[in-house]
Design an enzyme around this catalytic site. Structure first.
Site, short mmCIF file in Angstrom:
data_model
loop_
_atom_site.label_atom_id
_atom_site.label_comp_id
_atom_site.label_asym_id
_atom_site.label_seq_id
_atom_site.Cartn_x
_atom_site.Cartn_y
_atom_site.Cartn_z
N PHE A 281 61.82 -22.24 -47.29
CA PHE A 281 61.04 -21.11 -47.79
C PHE A 281 60.96 -20.04 -46.69
O PHE A 281 60.59 -20.34 -45.56
CB PHE A 281 59.64 -21.61 -48.17
N CYS A 282 61.32 -18.79 -47.04
CA CYS A 282 61.20 -17.65 -46.13
C CYS A 282 62.04 -17.90 -44.87
O CYS A 282 63.22 -18.22 -44.98
CB CYS A 282 59.72 -17.39 -45.83
N ILE A 283 61.46 -17.82 -43.68
CA ILE A 283 62.25 -18.06 -42.46
C ILE A 283 62.72 -19.52 -42.43
O ILE A 283 63.75 -19.83 -41.81
CB ILE A 283 61.46 -17.68 -41.19
N SER A 311 64.56 -15.91 -49.01
CA SER A 311 65.17 -15.97 -47.67
C SER A 311 66.42 -15.10 -47.61
O SER A 311 67.32 -15.26 -48.43
CB SER A 311 65.57 -17.42 -47.33
#
Length: 547
Positions: A281-283, A311
């Site tokens: 998730f995300c970074i 991402s």
């Protein structure tokens, strides 16, 4: 280190200077601005006597007082007229320039700040509440303001949510599980089974380390962890440490080695399975993609499917968040972190709040300080405020190499732990979710993953934003739907024009996709601590509670 500010005065002034120089070359745009402003201002004055249907609805002016009070109605209409005319003027600036992006962004910040809704004397709702409470609301607001100043040590630490309303492990992050492994950077949680059989291939969740992991396990009704357990998966989640100066030399490759790579080995000990599914998730999704490329370079194919949520791996266009990051800011960060060893969490909170100032700054200012109301209890805002520090080595490398250098998309552009990586070598099928209104990972910048990685990619676009679009559980009437496409052309707009919309949660679509990847084989349920790894402590573990 020196005190650091996410807003760089020199960069802001440079943005306005560049925009002004551009506009002076197009006097027609300036004349058009004056004419539009004059026309809309005259319409605003007309609203003194009649309700002007041309004035758009705006959440900042929701209360009845804005219609009942003629002066407030004119103020509202005038402010919206200035915003519209200014937006029209700035839209004439050529796209692609960071200076012009800054001019647009900080002009919007300024106009949002001077909205009449934000001033006690101009906001009719505030005046009415002050009269109703005999002035107590203003005194309560002042007390909230002083409390926030004191908590921030002189910096205004705006309380966006009731911090006493939730307790991690009691109201949030309550899915039963055990910590079965830990190192300096993370604890690994294995969740107790919720089905009579479980799928043979385990699932590893890799959350962002900018916030705590429990966005994936908020409450039972919106827990992605629980959803997957109920589908019969064995679920492991990384709970990252909240770094201190002791972690300042932990780089991005340390997050890979002590994060997903360490988890791969631990999961094999816990379950006997070496093949897994992974989600980032995300970074955390950026790390997952980089890890897949690193494993591919070494001929290691233990990860059989990968999912990334919100991402990017192509940083050509990062959207508005780019106004905060350039070489000057990175150098200022380096000086600031030389002593502290990490970046304090409030800098990132402030940055993300400014991207949505009319949701995350000014309405809270009005409610807390002008209305004197206590902050509401809202689980997503509670999690958002529970953010973490970032270690010096990781942050500087990430900003220089991935964010500004955009080297993750280049074959051999980056080396992790001494191994050059190429996302084009990734073979594991990928499920890539972007969200339509994401201010942090704009969906058009997530889409290039479909062109860059070497494997089969299923691209899905969810409605709403970075958090609400991801945490969108299946219900009788799901709040947000999603788009899918049969093909993946180079241009994201072309993809969207041909995409099909489904008014349902992407969670179910993803669950079906996971089954299609060959991971549906069932076996007996796995109880944490019954494999080769002993239980260290109950979930959610110590790391998540560190402040």
């Amino acid at each position: 280190g020196e005190e650091f500010s996410i807003v760089d005065g020199a960069s802001v002034m440079g943005g306005f200077a560049a925009a002004w120089a551009e506009l002076l070359q197009h006097p027609g745009a300036l004349i058009g601005f004056q004419q539009a402003l004059a026309l809309q201002a005259s319409q605003a004055w007309l609203s003194l006597w009649t309700e002007d249907e041309t004035v758009p609805r705006d959440r900042r002016f929701r209360g009845k007082g804005w219609e009942a009070d003629p002066a407030a109605r004119v103020l509202k209409a005038l402010h919206l007229a200035v915003e519209r005319a200014t937006d029209q003027l700035l839209s004439t600036l050529p796209d692609g320039s960071k200076e012009h992006l800054r001019a647009k962004f900080y002009t919007r910040q300024l106009l949002s700040a001077v909205s009449p809704a934000n001033f006690a004397a101009l906001n009719p709702e505030v005046r009415m509440r002050a009269i109703e409470t005999g002035g107590q609301s203003l005194l309560d607001g002042l007390e909230h303001f002083l409390d926030d100043l004191e908590r921030g040590g002189g910096r205004l630490d705006i309380d966006s949510t009731d911090r006493t309303a939730f307790e991690v492990g009691h109201d949030l992050a309550t899915t039963p599980g055990k910590v079965v492994y830990e190192n300096e950077l993370m604890q690994l949680i294995q969740y107790a089974p919720l089905t009579k059989t479980q799928r043979k291939r385990p699932m590893l969740f890799v959350p962002a380390w900018i916030n705590k992991y429990y966005i994936l396990d908020m409450r039972p009704e919106n827990s992605l962890v629980r959803f997957l357990l109920e589908k019969g998966h064995t679920v492991f989640v990384i709970s990252w440490v909240n770094p201190t100066k002791a972690h300042e030399d932990k780089g991005f490759d340390a997050y890979m080695k002590e994060g997903p790579l360490a988890a791969l080995d631990a999961i094999e000990q816990a379950t006997g399975e070496c093949e897994i599914n992974i989600l980032g998730f995300c970074i955390g999704g950026i790390l997952v993609t980089a890890t897949l490329a690193w494993l591919a370079a070494r001929g290691d194919n233990r990860i059989k499917s990968a999912t990334t949520l919100a991402s990017m791996i192509d940083f050509t266009d990062v959207g508005e968040i780019g106004v905060f990051i350039d070489e000057n800011r990175v150098r200022a960060l380096e000086v600031h972190m030389a002593e502290s060893g990490c970046l304090e969490n409030y800098h990132l909170q402030d940055m993300f709040s400014m991207l949505r100032e009319n949701d995350l700054i000014w309405p809270i200012h009005v409610q807390n300080y002008l209305m004197g109301r206590d902050p509401a209890a809202f689980d997503l805002l509670y999690w958002n405020a529970d953010s973490t520090r970032l270690p010096r080595a990781m942050l500087l490398w990430y900003l220089e190499e991935i964010y500004l250098g955009n080297k993750l998309r280049q074959a051999g552009g980056l080396a992790l732990d001494g191994t050059p990586i190429d996302v084009g070598e990734i073979e594991a099928p990928m499920y890539v979710l972007a969200t339509k209104d994401d201010h942090i990972a704009p969906w058009r910048s997530v889409y290039p993953t479909t062109q860059l990685v070497g494997s089969d990619v299923t691209f899905v676009l969810g409605a709403s934003g970075h958090i609400a679009g991801v945490i969108n559980p299946p219900k009788d009437r799901p709040k947000y739907g999603y788009w899918t496409g049969a093909t993946q052309p180079c241009n994201p707009e072309t993809w969207f024009e041909a995409a099909n919309h489904t008014q349902a949660s992407w969670w179910e679509h993803w669950s079906d996709w996971l089954d299609e990847q060959g991971g549906a084989e069932q076996g007996p349920p796995r109880v944490p601590g019954k494999g080769k790894l002993d239980v260290i402590e109950d979930a959610p573990g110590r790391y998540v509670s560190a402040t």
